[in-house]
Design a protein around this motif. Structure first.
Motif, PDB file in Angstrom:
ATOM      1  N   ARG A 298      -0.797   8.102  -9.837  1.00 20.91           N
ATOM      2  CA  ARG A 298      -0.005   6.887  -9.746  1.00 20.91           C
ATOM      3  C   ARG A 298       0.532   6.555 -11.154  1.00 20.91           C
ATOM      4  NH1 ARG A 298       0.868   7.416  -4.651  1.00 20.91           N
ATOM      5  NH2 ARG A 298       0.621   9.497  -5.539  1.00 20.91           N
ATOM      6  N   PRO A 299       1.712   5.939 -11.257  1.00 19.68           N
ATOM      7  CA  PRO A 299       2.361   5.739 -12.570  1.00 19.68           C
ATOM      8  C   PRO A 299       1.574   4.836 -13.518  1.00 19.68           C
ATOM      9  CG  PRO A 299       3.520   4.561 -10.837  1.00 19.68           C
ATOM     10  CD  PRO A 299       2.528   5.419 -10.153  1.00 19.68           C
ATOM     11  N   THR A 300       1.698   5.135 -14.804  1.00 17.61           N
ATOM     12  CA  THR A 300       1.031   4.372 -15.854  1.00 17.61           C
ATOM     13  C   THR A 300       1.896   3.202 -16.304  1.00 17.61           C
ATOM     14  OG1 THR A 300      -0.120   6.338 -16.637  1.00 17.61           O
ATOM     15  CG2 THR A 300       0.018   4.491 -18.172  1.00 17.61           C
ATOM     16  N   SER A 301       1.294   2.068 -16.519  1.00 19.51           N
ATOM     17  CA  SER A 301       2.014   0.868 -16.961  1.00 19.51           C
ATOM     18  C   SER A 301       2.642   1.077 -18.329  1.00 19.51           C
ATOM     19  CB  SER A 301       1.041  -0.313 -17.022  1.00 19.51           C
ATOM     20  OG  SER A 301       1.641  -1.443 -17.615  1.00 19.51           O
ATOM     21  N   THR A 302       3.752   0.441 -18.550  1.00 19.62           N
ATOM     22  CA  THR A 302       4.405   0.494 -19.868  1.00 19.62           C
ATOM     23  C   THR A 302       3.880  -0.586 -20.805  1.00 19.62           C
ATOM     24  OG1 THR A 302       6.207  -0.933 -19.065  1.00 19.62           O
ATOM     25  CG2 THR A 302       6.518   1.454 -18.888  1.00 19.62           C
TER      26      THR A 302
ATOM     27  N   HIS B  36       0.827  -1.212   0.000  1.00 17.40           N
ATOM     28  CA  HIS B  36       0.000   0.000   0.000  1.00 17.40           C
ATOM     29  C   HIS B  36       0.861   1.262   0.000  1.00 17.40           C
ATOM     30  CE1 HIS B  36      -3.393  -2.542   0.801  1.00 17.40           C
ATOM     31  NE2 HIS B  36      -2.956  -2.900   1.980  1.00 17.40           N
ATOM     32  N   PHE B  37       2.098   1.148   0.437  1.00 18.29           N
ATOM     33  CA  PHE B  37       2.943   2.330   0.597  1.00 18.29           C
ATOM     34  C   PHE B  37       4.151   2.296  -0.329  1.00 18.29           C
ATOM     35  CE2 PHE B  37       1.127   1.504   4.954  1.00 18.29           C
ATOM     36  CZ  PHE B  37       0.075   2.392   4.795  1.00 18.29           C
ATOM     37  N   ASN B  38       3.994   1.663  -1.481  1.00 16.20           N
ATOM     38  CA  ASN B  38       5.051   1.618  -2.492  1.00 16.20           C
ATOM     39  C   ASN B  38       4.538   2.356  -3.724  1.00 16.20           C
ATOM     40  OD1 ASN B  38       6.701   0.756  -4.737  1.00 16.20           O
ATOM     41  ND2 ASN B  38       7.469  -0.901  -3.430  1.00 16.20           N
ATOM     42  N   TYR B  39       5.155   3.491  -4.037  1.00  8.44           N
ATOM     43  CA  TYR B  39       4.658   4.336  -5.136  1.00  8.44           C
ATOM     44  C   TYR B  39       4.710   3.617  -6.474  1.00  8.44           C
ATOM     45  CZ  TYR B  39       4.384   8.098  -8.555  1.00  8.44           C
ATOM     46  OH  TYR B  39       4.034   8.879  -9.620  1.00  8.44           O
ATOM     47  N   SER B  40       5.786   2.892  -6.754  1.00 12.15           N
ATOM     48  CA  SER B  40       5.906   2.218  -8.053  1.00 12.15           C
ATOM     49  C   SER B  40       4.857   1.129  -8.230  1.00 12.15           C
ATOM     50  CB  SER B  40       7.310   1.626  -8.219  1.00 12.15           C
ATOM     51  OG  SER B  40       7.538   0.594  -7.279  1.00 12.15           O
ATOM     52  N   LEU B  41       4.290   0.655  -7.115  1.00 10.70           N
ATOM     53  CA  LEU B  41       3.230  -0.347  -7.171  1.00 10.70           C
ATOM     54  C   LEU B  41       1.846   0.302  -7.105  1.00 10.70           C
ATOM     55  CD1 LEU B  41       4.697  -3.120  -4.827  1.00 10.70           C
ATOM     56  CD2 LEU B  41       4.951  -2.864  -7.309  1.00 10.70           C
ATOM     57  N   SER B  42       1.812   1.616  -7.301  1.00  2.00           N
ATOM     58  CA  SER B  42       0.574   2.409  -7.278  1.00  2.00           C
ATOM     59  C   SER B  42      -0.103   2.351  -5.917  1.00  2.00           C
ATOM     60  CB  SER B  42      -0.395   1.948  -8.385  1.00  2.00           C
ATOM     61  OG  SER B  42       0.173   2.148  -9.657  1.00  2.00           O
ATOM     62  N   GLY B  43       0.718   2.527  -4.882  1.00  2.00           N
ATOM     63  CA  GLY B  43       0.195   2.506  -3.539  1.00  2.00           C
ATOM     64  C   GLY B  43      -0.327   3.850  -3.074  1.00  2.00           C
ATOM     65  N   GLY B  44      -0.942   3.840  -1.899  1.00  2.00           N
ATOM     66  CA  GLY B  44      -1.485   5.056  -1.300  1.00  2.00           C
ATOM     67  C   GLY B  44      -2.845   4.784  -0.679  1.00  2.00           C
ATOM     68  N   SER B  45      -3.202   5.550   0.334  1.00  2.00           N
ATOM     69  CA  SER B  45      -4.471   5.327   1.029  1.00  2.00           C
ATOM     70  C   SER B  45      -5.680   5.638   0.150  1.00  2.00           C
ATOM     71  CB  SER B  45      -4.525   6.164   2.308  1.00  2.00           C
ATOM     72  OG  SER B  45      -4.531   7.551   2.030  1.00  2.00           O
ATOM     73  N   ILE B  46      -5.537   6.572  -0.787  1.00  2.00           N
ATOM     74  CA  ILE B  46      -6.650   6.876  -1.699  1.00  2.00           C
ATOM     75  C   ILE B  46      -6.932   5.667  -2.584  1.00  2.00           C
ATOM     76  CG2 ILE B  46      -7.494   8.397  -3.539  1.00  2.00           C
ATOM     77  CD1 ILE B  46      -5.706  10.605  -2.421  1.00  2.00           C
TER      78      ILE B  46
ATOM     79  N   ASP C 134      10.163   9.291   1.531  1.00  2.00           N
ATOM     80  CA  ASP C 134      11.472   8.662   1.388  1.00  2.00           C
ATOM     81  C   ASP C 134      11.405   7.405   0.532  1.00  2.00           C
ATOM     82  OD1 ASP C 134       9.956   7.592   3.666  1.00  2.00           O
ATOM     83  OD2 ASP C 134      11.651   6.197   3.822  1.00  2.00           O
ATOM     84  N   GLY C 135      12.422   7.169  -0.261  1.00  2.00           N
ATOM     85  CA  GLY C 135      12.606   5.934  -1.013  1.00  2.00           C
ATOM     86  C   GLY C 135      11.394   5.485  -1.793  1.00  2.00           C
ATOM     87  N   VAL C 136      11.133   4.174  -1.765  1.00  2.00           N
ATOM     88  CA  VAL C 136      10.014   3.617  -2.524  1.00  2.00           C
ATOM     89  C   VAL C 136       8.676   4.109  -1.984  1.00  2.00           C
ATOM     90  CG1 VAL C 136      11.292   1.540  -3.150  1.00  2.00           C
ATOM     91  CG2 VAL C 136       9.879   1.535  -1.087  1.00  2.00           C
ATOM     92  N   HIS C 137       8.674   4.640  -0.750  1.00  2.00           N
ATOM     93  CA  HIS C 137       7.445   5.110  -0.133  1.00  2.00           C
ATOM     94  C   HIS C 137       7.106   6.544  -0.536  1.00  2.00           C
ATOM     95  CE1 HIS C 137       8.286   1.608   2.297  1.00  2.00           C
ATOM     96  NE2 HIS C 137       9.386   2.164   2.743  1.00  2.00           N
ATOM     97  N   ASN C 138       8.029   7.215  -1.177  1.00  2.00           N
ATOM     98  CA  ASN C 138       7.823   8.623  -1.524  1.00  2.00           C
ATOM     99  C   ASN C 138       6.530   8.823  -2.309  1.00  2.00           C
ATOM    100  OD1 ASN C 138       8.554  11.372  -1.673  1.00  2.00           O
ATOM    101  ND2 ASN C 138       9.344  11.072  -3.740  1.00  2.00           N
ATOM    102  N   LYS C 139       5.769   9.836  -1.912  1.00  2.00           N
ATOM    103  CA  LYS C 139       4.496  10.194  -2.543  1.00  2.00           C
ATOM    104  C   LYS C 139       3.380   9.191  -2.260  1.00  2.00           C
ATOM    105  CE  LYS C 139       6.358  10.807  -6.672  1.00  2.00           C
ATOM    106  NZ  LYS C 139       6.547  11.165  -8.106  1.00  2.00           N
TER     107      LYS C 139
END
Length: 405
Positions: A399-403, A184-194, A226-231
């Motif tokens: 959150r990032p778009t898939s390639t 849930h808290f990994n930006y590259s995995l499209s994480g976040g509470s929303i 910080d790190g993978v958790h950023n944003k």
């Protein structure tokens, strides 16, 4: 009390039924979720046939634990198996688009965990795939299980969206239920509470107003930097404006207090004039309504609908109150028979979780039968647009778009 204990026991230990010869065979991508396992036990037309994970040993342990016959080496192996009719995708958010698209191209029906994808751009690409509009083509459903539960259907039936002035929603995971290294808290995995709990709140706002928000007025977040958790936000509070002039609030925290409390959605309606022939012409009766659905996310565990109706007799000339009183009502609906209305004849048992009601409708759609409740592709696209609105307003960005193409 005995009835409640019996119901909760069956929620977690649903009875197994004999499977029909034409039962749909499901393959699961990933060995983490149990959102299909339990509901499938009590459905005669569903067999969980295979599972695959990045770690085969993990998939084997998962299959053994849940009585799944086949373990595949890769996700692709599930899609290539002609015996598999449907694919359940509970993978991390960032992989939803790719594997849903691959499954559709392989001719499989798709039950896709929510949020369906990472952002609205992915939603547009996925839900507008040409295969989905072909006659007898694949079926795809964003697994918004809460929307299939009887208490939610009853709650909506008590509300006229045109009368809604404000909606407040809240959902929580206690601090001990997550940790910083969760997906849930990994930006590259499209994480976040929303993306995680917050998507329930936003869906509730859209459905209760029966409209899409015109603007996200504010979105305040607490997020890692910080790190993978950023944003990655672990808490947010957002406010939206809707076409009828009403506003909706969404508050989610994944670092909640030690003592868990249920989710809720509270609707405040606009004051309305109630016709009353017993009153003199110089007086009018005004009604103010507030309705709350407690436990809208996991209604089978506990839920209650509270309706507070505040009446006031007042002078039409001066507006001065003459008399005031309040009437309170409460409802529960573990089955559609209890919910009543147009869906009263739908099947269901008191121990069916929202996932089981959802599975019933999914199977009906795949089998070409009538579905009384559904999440359409347009609905899923609109949901992701609202999530994007919130992230844009928060300053964290989408959150990032898939390639994957």
């Amino acid at each position: 009390m005995a009835g409640m204990i019996s119901r909760l026991w069956q929620v977690f230990n649903p009875p197994k039924v004999e499977k029909r010869g034409d039962a749909l065979k499901f393959g699961i991508l990933g060995a983490a979720s149990v959102g299909l396992i339990g509901p499938a036990k009590s459905h005669s037309e569903v067999i969980v046939q295979a599972v695959a994970a990045r770690d085969r040993k993990k998939a084997e342990a998962y299959a053994k634990s849940h009585g799944i016959p086949d373990v595949k080496d890769t996700y692709r192996d599930i899609l290539d198996d002609p015996e598999i009719d449907c694919v359940f995708i509970p993978l991390v958010n960032s992989l939803h688009y790719e594997w849903a698209a691959r499954s559709i191209r392989a001719g499989k029906h798709v039950l896709l965990e929510k949020p369906s994808v990472s952002n609205a751009a992915e939603a547009e690409m996925l839900f507008n795939m040409p295969e989905l509009s072909e006659p007898n083509g694949p079926v795809i459903l964003e697994a918004f299980h809460t929307r299939f539960y009887p208490s939610w259907v009853l709650f909506r039936s008590l509300i006229n969206p045109a009368d809604v002035a404000h909606v407040s929603t809240f959902s929580v995971i206690p601090w001990w239920g997550t940790n910083k290294n969760d997906i849930h808290f990994n930006y590259s995995l499209s994480g976040g509470s929303i993306m995680a709990m917050g998507t329930y709140n936003l869906a509730a706002l859209r459905l209760l107003f029966d409209a899409e928000p015109e603007e996200c007025l504010s979105c305040d977040v607490n997020a890692y930097t910080d790190g993978v958790h950023n944003k990655c936000d672990y808490e947010f509070k957002a406010k939206f404006r809707f076409p009828n002039g009403g506003t909706g609030d969404a508050h989610t925290t994944m670092q909640g207090p030690t003592v868990w409390k249920p989710s809720f959605a509270t609707v405040t309606c606009k004051d309305t004039i109630v016709p009353d022939d017993t009153l003199p012409a110089s007086q009018e009766k005004v009604l103010s309504r507030e309705l709350t659905l407690h436990g809208f996310i996991h209604g089978a565990f506990w839920h209650r609908i509270d309706v507070k109706e505040s009446f006031e007799i007042r002078s039409e000339d001066t507006g001065k109150p003459i008399k005031k009183w309040v009437e309170n009502k409460s409802y529960k609906a573990y089955t559609f028979k209890e919910a009543g209305g147009e869906f009263a004849d739908l099947p269901g048992e008191v121990y069916w979780m929202s996932f089981r009601h959802q599975l019933e409708q999914f199977v009906n759609r795949v089998k070409g039968r009538k579905t009384q409740n559904w999440v359409t592709p347009a609905d899923s696209i609109a949901q992701m647009k609202m999530i994007d609105m919130a992230y844009e307003k928060s300053g964290l960005g989408l959150r990032p778009t898939s390639t994957y193409k």
